[in-house]
Design a protein around this motif. Structure first.
Motif: not given
Length: 97
Positions: A43-59
């Protein structure tokens, strides 16, 4: 909202990705329908995330974090960024033989 995320896999390794729909993507990873890398490390576990307004910034952030050392990734996950990340970015001096 687009996200950059880090998963911890069953073998202790990390997977960095980005997505437009975090809940759906996490379900895909857990179901074996996500990336080939995580498919064999569940299994995998989410350990961190950041939210962005634009898809290209997240990528772009995904690609940036993918290039980091394990130590720097752990510092980000543990939110030790301001004090530890710059030092972890510096190359270590070469040892003389």
């Amino acid at each position: 909202m687009p996200h950059m995320y880090i998963l911890e896999c069953a073998d202790g390794s990390f997977y960095v990705g980005s997505t437009r729909n975090l809940d759906k993507r996490l379900w895909e990873h857990e179901s074996g329908l996500g990336a080939a890398y995580t498919r064999h490390r569940r299994p995998v576990r989410l350990v961190y995330c950041e939210e962005f307004t634009r898809v290209d910034d997240a990528f772009a952030r995904e690609k940036q974090v993918q290039g980091w050392s394990r130590a720097k990734g752990i510092a980000l996950i543990e939110e030790r960024g301001a004090e530890d990340l710059p030092a972890l970015s510096r190359k270590k001096p070469r040892r003389e033989r």
